[in-house]
Design a protein around this motif. Structure first.
Motif, short mmCIF file in Angstrom:
data_model
loop_
_atom_site.label_atom_id
_atom_site.label_comp_id
_atom_site.label_asym_id
_atom_site.label_seq_id
_atom_site.Cartn_x
_atom_site.Cartn_y
_atom_site.Cartn_z
N PRO A 10 29.27 47.71 58.94
CA PRO A 10 27.84 47.77 59.28
C PRO A 10 27.34 46.51 59.99
CG PRO A 10 28.21 48.51 57.03
CD PRO A 10 29.52 47.95 57.52
N ASN A 11 26.48 46.72 60.98
CA ASN A 11 25.84 45.66 61.76
C ASN A 11 26.81 44.81 62.58
OD1 ASN A 11 23.24 46.36 60.85
ND2 ASN A 11 23.65 45.27 58.94
N ARG A 12 27.97 45.37 62.92
CA ARG A 12 28.91 44.66 63.79
C ARG A 12 29.23 45.57 64.97
NH1 ARG A 12 27.40 41.16 61.04
NH2 ARG A 12 28.60 39.55 60.00
N MET A 13 29.16 44.99 66.15
CA MET A 13 29.41 45.73 67.37
C MET A 13 30.58 45.08 68.12
SD MET A 13 26.63 47.87 67.58
CE MET A 13 26.07 48.17 69.23
N ILE A 14 31.21 45.87 68.97
CA ILE A 14 32.25 45.35 69.86
C ILE A 14 31.88 45.71 71.29
CG2 ILE A 14 34.14 45.31 68.19
CD1 ILE A 14 35.01 48.03 69.28
N SER A 15 32.34 44.89 72.20
CA SER A 15 32.06 45.08 73.62
C SER A 15 33.31 45.60 74.32
CB SER A 15 31.63 43.74 74.23
OG SER A 15 31.46 43.86 75.61
N ILE A 16 33.14 46.63 75.14
CA ILE A 16 34.24 47.21 75.90
C ILE A 16 34.09 46.77 77.35
CG2 ILE A 16 35.34 49.37 76.66
CD1 ILE A 16 35.47 49.01 73.66
N THR A 17 35.15 46.19 77.92
CA THR A 17 35.11 45.72 79.30
C THR A 17 36.37 46.17 80.02
OG1 THR A 17 33.91 43.76 78.57
CG2 THR A 17 34.84 43.68 80.77
N PRO A 69 30.84 52.11 80.85
CA PRO A 69 30.46 51.00 81.73
C PRO A 69 30.85 49.66 81.10
CG PRO A 69 28.60 52.50 81.38
CD PRO A 69 29.69 52.91 80.43
N ASN A 70 31.10 48.66 81.93
CA ASN A 70 31.44 47.33 81.43
C ASN A 70 30.39 46.80 80.48
OD1 ASN A 70 33.96 47.00 82.53
ND2 ASN A 70 33.22 45.95 84.34
N ARG A 71 30.85 46.08 79.48
CA ARG A 71 30.02 45.45 78.45
C ARG A 71 29.28 46.47 77.59
NH1 ARG A 71 29.87 40.47 77.71
NH2 ARG A 71 27.70 40.29 77.10
#
Length: 197
Positions: free
Chosen positions: A115-122, A105-107
């Protein structure tokens, strides 16, 4: 359906937290680097080779690399001491081919190997798939190994506060509270029907 995606994301986060201490399978890494070279991601290969000199720099053989092209890498200022963090911030701790990414799903937030880093998929439809600020321009570069690689249009911008797990939880909590406040306001102040005579 949403429960299934939540379960999958929990599994990815669990994998990120419990990374094995073993190094990346050298054979898989060499096969992946050969695929990268064939698609002209020479700069990323050089960074991997430099990082490969550090013991335990990369963990586990199940990984997805998000690779800026050589032109974008030449604009990035990556010092030798920041090399490992740069590569890990451009990596996901599970192999994700494009056929899997398009179903998120978006976002959707995914952990990086840092560690402690995230990425957003859109998924922006005709504009393409985006990872944070970068568009996936060359999907599934690495096909000869367990490692997955996608070429991206730019180096990833990782705002520590925006994509950290704690910030994400706070933002979700704020959205939840706003929705509940809106629902309670709707029940306290019911809509008046206006009738025209």
């Amino acid at each position: 359906m949403m429960a299934l995606w939540f379960f999958i994301l929990l599994q990815i986060c669990a994998l990120a937290e419990s990374r094995p201490t073993g190094e990346v399978n050298r054979t898989d890494l060499h096969k992946a680097m050969a695929d990268m070279r064939m698609k002209s991601y020479h700069g990323f290969v050089i960074l991997l080779q430099m990082l490969n000199t550090y013991p335990d720099a990369l963990h586990g053989s199940n990984i997805t690399f998000l690779m800026p092209n050589d032109q974008q890498l030449s604009k990035a200022s990556v010092s030798r001491k920041d090399l490992q963090d740069f590569i890990l911030s451009h990596s996901i701790p599970v192999p994700l081919p494009m056929t899997n990414l398009v179903h998120f799903p978006n976002r959707t937030l995914l952990p990086t190997c840092l560690p402690n880093r995230m990425i957003s998929i859109t998924n922006n439809g005709r504009s393409g798939m985006f990872v944070n600020n970068a568009r996936i321009v060359n999907p599934d570069v690495c096909l000869c190994s367990l490692i997955r690689c996608h070429g991206i249009s730019d180096t990833l911008m990782l705002d520590a506060s925006e994509y950290s797990p704690h910030h994400v939880a706070n933002e979700e909590s704020k959205r939840f509270n706003r929705r509940n406040q809106a629902k309670s306001a709707a029940t306290v102040w019911p809509k008046r029907s206006t009738t025209v005579h």
